[in-house]
Motif scaffolding. Structure first.
Motif, PDB file in Angstrom:
ATOM      1  N   VAL A  53       0.847  -1.190   0.000  1.00 59.66           N
ATOM      2  CA  VAL A  53       0.000   0.000   0.000  1.00 59.66           C
ATOM      3  C   VAL A  53       0.885   1.242   0.000  1.00 59.66           C
ATOM      4  CG1 VAL A  53      -1.799   1.276   1.210  1.00 59.66           C
ATOM      5  CG2 VAL A  53      -1.829  -1.236   1.221  1.00 59.66           C
ATOM      6  N   GLY A  54       0.679   2.074  -0.983  1.00 55.46           N
ATOM      7  CA  GLY A  54       1.400   3.334  -1.093  1.00 55.46           C
ATOM      8  C   GLY A  54       2.559   3.266  -2.066  1.00 55.46           C
ATOM      9  N   ALA A  55       2.741   4.352  -2.795  1.00 57.20           N
ATOM     10  CA  ALA A  55       3.810   4.412  -3.808  1.00 57.20           C
ATOM     11  C   ALA A  55       5.177   4.174  -3.185  1.00 57.20           C
ATOM     12  CB  ALA A  55       3.776   5.772  -4.523  1.00 57.20           C
ATOM     13  N   GLU A  56       5.395   4.723  -1.997  1.00 51.82           N
ATOM     14  CA  GLU A  56       6.695   4.562  -1.339  1.00 51.82           C
ATOM     15  C   GLU A  56       6.965   3.097  -0.992  1.00 51.82           C
ATOM     16  OE1 GLU A  56       8.740   6.381   2.599  1.00 51.82           O
ATOM     17  OE2 GLU A  56       7.587   7.776   1.360  1.00 51.82           O
ATOM     18  N   ALA A  57       5.960   2.396  -0.490  1.00 53.74           N
ATOM     19  CA  ALA A  57       6.122   0.973  -0.148  1.00 53.74           C
ATOM     20  C   ALA A  57       6.360   0.130  -1.397  1.00 53.74           C
ATOM     21  CB  ALA A  57       4.892   0.468   0.602  1.00 53.74           C
ATOM     22  N   ILE A  58       5.680   0.475  -2.477  1.00 56.79           N
ATOM     23  CA  ILE A  58       5.851  -0.263  -3.731  1.00 56.79           C
ATOM     24  C   ILE A  58       7.274  -0.066  -4.263  1.00 56.79           C
ATOM     25  CG2 ILE A  58       5.079  -0.453  -6.133  1.00 56.79           C
ATOM     26  CD1 ILE A  58       2.232   0.403  -4.982  1.00 56.79           C
ATOM     27  N   GLY A  59       7.741   1.159  -4.269  1.00 52.42           N
ATOM     28  CA  GLY A  59       9.115   1.437  -4.695  1.00 52.42           C
ATOM     29  C   GLY A  59      10.124   0.770  -3.775  1.00 52.42           C
ATOM     30  N   GLY A  60       9.859   0.779  -2.469  1.00 51.22           N
ATOM     31  CA  GLY A  60      10.749   0.127  -1.516  1.00 51.22           C
ATOM     32  C   GLY A  60      10.847  -1.368  -1.742  1.00 51.22           C
ATOM     33  N   ALA A  61       9.749  -1.978  -2.137  1.00 50.37           N
ATOM     34  CA  ALA A  61       9.760  -3.423  -2.407  1.00 50.37           C
ATOM     35  C   ALA A  61      10.638  -3.740  -3.612  1.00 50.37           C
ATOM     36  CB  ALA A  61       8.341  -3.933  -2.637  1.00 50.37           C
ATOM     37  N   ILE A  62      10.580  -2.911  -4.628  1.00 49.23           N
ATOM     38  CA  ILE A  62      11.412  -3.129  -5.817  1.00 49.23           C
ATOM     39  C   ILE A  62      12.886  -3.008  -5.444  1.00 49.23           C
ATOM     40  CG2 ILE A  62      12.078  -2.100  -8.048  1.00 49.23           C
ATOM     41  CD1 ILE A  62       9.440  -3.727  -8.068  1.00 49.23           C
ATOM     42  N   ALA A  63      13.202  -2.011  -4.642  1.00 43.87           N
ATOM     43  CA  ALA A  63      14.598  -1.770  -4.271  1.00 43.87           C
ATOM     44  C   ALA A  63      15.096  -2.749  -3.214  1.00 43.87           C
ATOM     45  CB  ALA A  63      14.768  -0.339  -3.771  1.00 43.87           C
ATOM     46  N   GLY A  64      14.197  -3.220  -2.318  1.00 41.53           N
ATOM     47  CA  GLY A  64      14.659  -4.005  -1.189  1.00 41.53           C
ATOM     48  C   GLY A  64      14.255  -5.458  -1.132  1.00 41.53           C
ATOM     49  N   LEU A  65      13.164  -5.838  -1.812  1.00 40.70           N
ATOM     50  CA  LEU A  65      12.701  -7.222  -1.716  1.00 40.70           C
ATOM     51  C   LEU A  65      13.078  -8.082  -2.919  1.00 40.70           C
ATOM     52  CD1 LEU A  65       9.125  -6.844  -0.180  1.00 40.70           C
ATOM     53  CD2 LEU A  65      11.264  -7.414   0.972  1.00 40.70           C
ATOM     54  N   MET A  66      13.404  -7.441  -4.025  1.00 40.13           N
ATOM     55  CA  MET A  66      13.802  -8.225  -5.201  1.00 40.13           C
ATOM     56  C   MET A  66      15.257  -8.651  -5.042  1.00 40.13           C
ATOM     57  SD  MET A  66      11.912  -6.279  -8.354  1.00 40.13           S
ATOM     58  CE  MET A  66      12.170  -7.613  -9.507  1.00 40.13           C
ATOM     59  N   THR A  67      15.569  -9.827  -5.500  1.00 40.37           N
ATOM     60  CA  THR A  67      16.924 -10.340  -5.418  1.00 40.37           C
ATOM     61  C   THR A  67      17.876  -9.435  -6.196  1.00 40.37           C
ATOM     62  OG1 THR A  67      16.033 -12.571  -5.323  1.00 40.37           O
ATOM     63  CG2 THR A  67      18.366 -12.368  -5.870  1.00 40.37           C
ATOM     64  N   PRO A  68      18.995  -9.042  -5.578  1.00 39.89           N
ATOM     65  CA  PRO A  68      19.962  -8.228  -6.330  1.00 39.89           C
ATOM     66  C   PRO A  68      20.507  -9.014  -7.521  1.00 39.89           C
ATOM     67  CG  PRO A  68      20.487  -8.246  -3.986  1.00 39.89           C
ATOM     68  CD  PRO A  68      19.415  -9.268  -4.210  1.00 39.89           C
ATOM     69  N   HIS A  69      20.921  -8.306  -8.533  1.00 42.70           N
ATOM     70  CA  HIS A  69      21.508  -8.959  -9.699  1.00 42.70           C
ATOM     71  C   HIS A  69      22.873  -9.531  -9.328  1.00 42.70           C
ATOM     72  CE1 HIS A  69      18.341  -7.444 -12.193  1.00 42.70           C
ATOM     73  NE2 HIS A  69      18.644  -6.191 -11.932  1.00 42.70           N
ATOM     74  N   PRO A  70      23.204 -10.701  -9.876  1.00 46.67           N
ATOM     75  CA  PRO A  70      24.534 -11.263  -9.620  1.00 46.67           C
ATOM     76  C   PRO A  70      25.592 -10.503 -10.422  1.00 46.67           C
ATOM     77  CG  PRO A  70      23.368 -12.624 -11.197  1.00 46.67           C
ATOM     78  CD  PRO A  70      22.399 -11.558 -10.740  1.00 46.67           C
ATOM     79  N   PRO A  71      26.878 -10.727 -10.107  1.00 49.22           N
ATOM     80  CA  PRO A  71      27.920 -10.098 -10.930  1.00 49.22           C
ATOM     81  C   PRO A  71      27.693 -10.440 -12.416  1.00 49.22           C
ATOM     82  CG  PRO A  71      28.886 -11.183  -9.027  1.00 49.22           C
ATOM     83  CD  PRO A  71      27.421 -11.564  -9.052  1.00 49.22           C
ATOM     84  N   ARG A  72      27.825  -9.451 -13.266  1.00 43.51           N
ATOM     85  CA  ARG A  72      27.629  -9.583 -14.714  1.00 43.51           C
ATOM     86  C   ARG A  72      26.184  -9.999 -15.058  1.00 43.51           C
ATOM     87  NH1 ARG A  72      31.569 -12.383 -13.244  1.00 43.51           N
ATOM     88  NH2 ARG A  72      30.722 -14.357 -13.951  1.00 43.51           N
ATOM     89  N   GLY A  73      25.278  -9.810 -14.111  1.00 43.50           N
ATOM     90  CA  GLY A  73      23.900 -10.246 -14.328  1.00 43.50           C
ATOM     91  C   GLY A  73      22.930  -9.093 -14.437  1.00 43.50           C
ATOM     92  N   TRP A  74      21.780  -9.388 -14.993  1.00 40.92           N
ATOM     93  CA  TRP A  74      20.744  -8.398 -15.235  1.00 40.92           C
ATOM     94  C   TRP A  74      19.424  -9.123 -15.404  1.00 40.92           C
ATOM     95  CZ3 TRP A  74      21.501  -3.567 -14.270  1.00 40.92           C
ATOM     96  CH2 TRP A  74      20.620  -2.601 -14.737  1.00 40.92           C
ATOM     97  N   SER A  75      18.332  -8.396 -15.293  1.00 43.07           N
ATOM     98  CA  SER A  75      17.040  -8.970 -15.655  1.00 43.07           C
ATOM     99  C   SER A  75      16.432  -8.124 -16.763  1.00 43.07           C
ATOM    100  CB  SER A  75      16.094  -9.044 -14.455  1.00 43.07           C
ATOM    101  OG  SER A  75      15.734  -7.761 -14.004  1.00 43.07           O
ATOM    102  N   HIS A  76      15.644  -8.767 -17.577  1.00 42.13           N
ATOM    103  CA  HIS A  76      14.936  -8.080 -18.656  1.00 42.13           C
ATOM    104  C   HIS A  76      13.491  -8.539 -18.646  1.00 42.13           C
ATOM    105  CE1 HIS A  76      18.289  -6.120 -20.685  1.00 42.13           C
ATOM    106  NE2 HIS A  76      18.987  -7.189 -20.379  1.00 42.13           N
ATOM    107  N   HIS A  77      12.606  -7.599 -18.373  1.00 42.42           N
ATOM    108  CA  HIS A  77      11.171  -7.857 -18.469  1.00 42.42           C
ATOM    109  C   HIS A  77      10.735  -7.604 -19.911  1.00 42.42           C
ATOM    110  CE1 HIS A  77      11.211  -7.355 -14.099  1.00 42.42           C
ATOM    111  NE2 HIS A  77       9.932  -7.689 -14.070  1.00 42.42           N
TER     112      HIS A  77
END
Length: 160
Positions: A53-77
């Protein structure tokens, strides 16, 4: 630019913010009091995993709950088959998505071996489902007011 194209660009910015793990860019796409619901599609019966709930919480989830990219790694939606409906200052999107994990091989100290050509690494599909945001235009700007993510695989989130 048409309303439909403007609405589609909000989703394009959404997937790029997710790929970059950019919470500020993600938050900017949502209304202040927006909600995001994430579901697992259990054989056609949506099972709620979590709600933000809330734009700040949604942005925080993207920055904090998603697995960080590995070295030389990336994701593509990637998103496909957008069904967009616009009614004055309200709009909905129903889009299929696939997320790919890309990891580049480490360049050997002596350089690539003879005969090596093209991209060196792997691309693996890791997630798929549907994005179903509802958007509202306020002061000429389209923002997401409610977002439903329907995942084809179950998902684990801390605390959920």
């Amino acid at each position: 630019m048409s309303d439909e194209r403007q609405v589609q660009q909000v989703l394009a910015r959404y997937v790029r913010a997710a790929d970059h793990r950019d919470g500020a860019a993600m938050s900017a796409l949502f209304e202040t009091a927006a909600t995001a619901e994430i579901f697992y599609n259990r054989a056609g019966t949506p099972e709620k995993i979590t709600e933000l709930v809330g734009a700040e919480a949604i942005g925080g989830a993207i920055a904090g709950l998603m697995t960080p990219h590995p070295p030389r790694g990336w994701s593509h939606h990637t998103t496909h088959d957008h069904l967009i409906e616009v009614d004055r200052d309200s709009a909905t999107i129903d889009a299929q998505f696939v997320v790919y994990n890309t990891v580049g091989d480490e360049r050997p100290e002596g350089g690539w071996p003879p005969g090596a050509v093209g991209a060196q690494g792997t691309i693996t599909p890791i997630e798929s489902g549907y994005y179903r945001p509802t958007l509202r235009r306020t002061d000429g700007v389209w923002k997401i007011s409610h977002h439903r993510v329907i995942l084809d695989q179950p998902m684990a989130f801390p605390g959920a």
